[in-house]
Design a protein around this motif. Structure first.
Motif, PDB file in Angstrom:
ATOM      1  N   ALA A  23       0.852  -1.201   0.000  1.00 59.04           N
ATOM      2  CA  ALA A  23       0.000   0.000   0.000  1.00 59.04           C
ATOM      3  C   ALA A  23       0.876   1.235   0.000  1.00 59.04           C
ATOM      4  N   VAL A  24       0.326   2.354  -0.485  1.00 58.23           N
ATOM      5  CA  VAL A  24       1.080   3.601  -0.471  1.00 58.23           C
ATOM      6  C   VAL A  24       1.265   4.063   0.961  1.00 58.23           C
ATOM      7  N   ALA A  25       2.299   4.874   1.199  1.00 58.43           N
ATOM      8  CA  ALA A  25       2.556   5.408   2.535  1.00 58.43           C
ATOM      9  C   ALA A  25       1.362   6.246   2.977  1.00 58.43           C
ATOM     10  N   ALA A 262       8.091   7.120  -1.101  1.00 59.87           N
ATOM     11  CA  ALA A 262       7.265   7.528  -2.242  1.00 59.87           C
ATOM     12  C   ALA A 262       7.183   6.422  -3.288  1.00 59.87           C
ATOM     13  N   GLY A 263       8.016   5.371  -3.133  1.00 62.11           N
ATOM     14  CA  GLY A 263       7.979   4.243  -4.046  1.00 62.11           C
ATOM     15  C   GLY A 263       9.217   4.063  -4.887  1.00 62.11           C
ATOM     16  N   GLY A 264      10.202   4.925  -4.714  1.00 66.43           N
ATOM     17  CA  GLY A 264      11.438   4.790  -5.473  1.00 66.43           C
ATOM     18  C   GLY A 264      12.382   3.775  -4.846  1.00 66.43           C
ATOM     19  N   PRO A 280       4.711   2.795  -6.213  1.00 68.96           N
ATOM     20  CA  PRO A 280       4.416   3.370  -4.894  1.00 68.96           C
ATOM     21  C   PRO A 280       3.965   2.409  -3.794  1.00 68.96           C
ATOM     22  N   ARG A 281       3.487   1.225  -4.124  1.00 67.88           N
ATOM     23  CA  ARG A 281       3.010   0.332  -3.066  1.00 67.88           C
ATOM     24  C   ARG A 281       4.202  -0.228  -2.287  1.00 67.88           C
TER      25      ARG A 281
END
Length: 419
Positions: A23-25, A262-264, A280-281
């Motif tokens: 999941a995204v932050a 951020a997903g990087g 991003p997850r």
């Protein structure tokens, strides 16, 4: 020929595209509402070639991926001894935002966790620097590493500042032990803006390649960092870049890497490559789920694990010569991704006017699956351009002598004439 590499990278993306774990932050409002679907991958070679696929123009904030580059800036400007007095180098085995310091020295244990990153940030441009001046120096420095002007995402900065209680607690703790001298509020403000610098996967791949190449920016040729600094940064990334999962990461993937919420995800292969992904997850440790799977696939396919990489020395292309009706490419040494990419680049730049092309692999000592695949695909494309192709490979380092369509590669001049 460049599209051959990008075709392979697209294959890698396709392997993970349908994965929806993680999941995204959600603890940073601006990141919580981010689109979870973007997927991108980029690589920058030691020759400055950039290969990128997917959403490679999509900008996102560096977050914790900024830590190794800020660490490099502090090492370059202040010297190793000064930085070591401020922050240690040992893996913590704890979460990135843990409220802890070394029990004896009261230093942060390494620069990849938040406490260490805040302390490192305060060394850049001097301890007496204002927040604005320090951030300007950092943005300019990161821009030189990327080869283009980068900017700070002020919306993300504002969003993170509103939820920075834990980082403020870390900064107050650092002040209480005289690790930093600035106010906790200013220290966190400076660090937060550092994390909110926007990049693409192509930027990160180039920045990573600069570390991998000992401090020489592969696009501009500028020496930005000293080799010792790059060695130090990559060593700490290897032991602590993936937080409490760093040991498992190095054992299974073997690529020094740093993730951001951020997903990087950015990695380096010393002397060869910078690699970056964006998805991003995140998993429970704050690392990109699909990004980690991409790195594992690249490591396995390309033999990028530091403990099992193909040995290479010098260029894989020993020479190119034309004899009558034949152009001969003489290869040598270890043939991995970088070696195969050198061959493809040489083949693309060579004006092949002869009807026959021979690949002389007698001096190739070892290879891996990706290197073999790339060379054979390059031969197939040469053949599709109307050339007859043969391979001199007595040790069979290139594997099966067949193209993907089933056609056998000729191994003698007579076989070429029969094609």
């Amino acid at each position: 020929m460049d599209s051959l590499v990008e075709d392979y990278l697209n294959d890698i993306l396709d392997r993970v595209r349908d994965e929806d774990d993680g999941a995204v932050a959600d603890y940073i409002p601006e990141l919580a509402k981010a689109d979870a679907t973007p997927l991108a991958l980029a690589m920058c070679t030691n020759q400055g070639w950039i290969y990128s696929v997917g959403d490679d123009e999509r900008e996102f904030t560096m977050q914790s991926i900024s830590k190794p580059f800020a660490y490099a800036a502090a090492l370059q400007d202040c010297g190793v001894e000064k930085v070591i007095e401020t922050v240690g180098m040992e893996p913590s085995g704890e979460a990135f935002n843990e409220l802890s310091l070394d029990g004896k020295t009261h230093r942060p244990v390494n620069p990849m966790i938040n406490a260490g990153a805040i302390a490192v940030n305060q060394l850049i441009n001097g301890e007496d620097s204002s927040v604005d001046d320090r951030v300007e120096v950092i943005v300019d420095y990161f821009s030189r590493l990327a080869g283009r002007q980068l900017t700070v995402d002020e919306n993300v900065t504002e969003s993170e500042t509103g939820t920075a209680d834990r980082n403020l607690a870390l900064a107050h703790m650092l002040r209480s032990y005289d690790v930093i001298v600035d106010s906790a509020e200013d220290a966190v403000a400076s660090y937060t803006r550092q994390c909110a610098i926007r990049v693409t996967v192509k930027d990160l791949a180039v920045m990573g390649a600069t570390l991998a190449l000992g401090g020489v920016q592969p696009l501009t040729g500028e020496r930005i960092l000293e080799p010792l600094v790059c060695r130090q940064v990559q060593a700490v990334m290897a032991s602590a870049g993936m937080y409490d999962g760093a040991g498992k990461w190095m054992a299974s993937v073997g690529i020094p890497a740093k993730s951001g919420v951020a997903g990087g995800l950015m990695g380096t292969l010393p002397g060869q490559l910078g690699i970056a992904t964006f998805s991003p997850r995140l998993d429970e440790s704050g690392n990109s789920v699909r990004g980690a799977k991409i790195f594992r696939a690249l490591s396995e396919d390309m033999g990028l694990h530091l403990m099992s990489a193909v040995t290479r020395k010098g260029s894989s292309v020993r020479g190119i010569r034309t004899r009558g009706r034949t152009t001969v490419f003489r290869l040598q040494g270890g043939l991995d991704f970088s070696g195969a990419e050198e061959f493809l680049t040489a083949a693309e730049n060579q004006d092949i006017t002869t009807p026959r092309v021979i690949i002389d692999a007698r001096r190739v000592t070892e290879s891996n699956p990706v290197g073999r695949r790339m060379v054979k695909e390059g031969l197939r494309r040469i053949r599709e351009n109307g050339k007859k192709v043969a391979v001199v490979d007595p040790n069979n380092v290139l594997g099966k002598r067949r193209f993907e369509d089933g056609t056998r590669v000729a191994t003698t001049a007579a076989e070429i004439d029969e094609q």
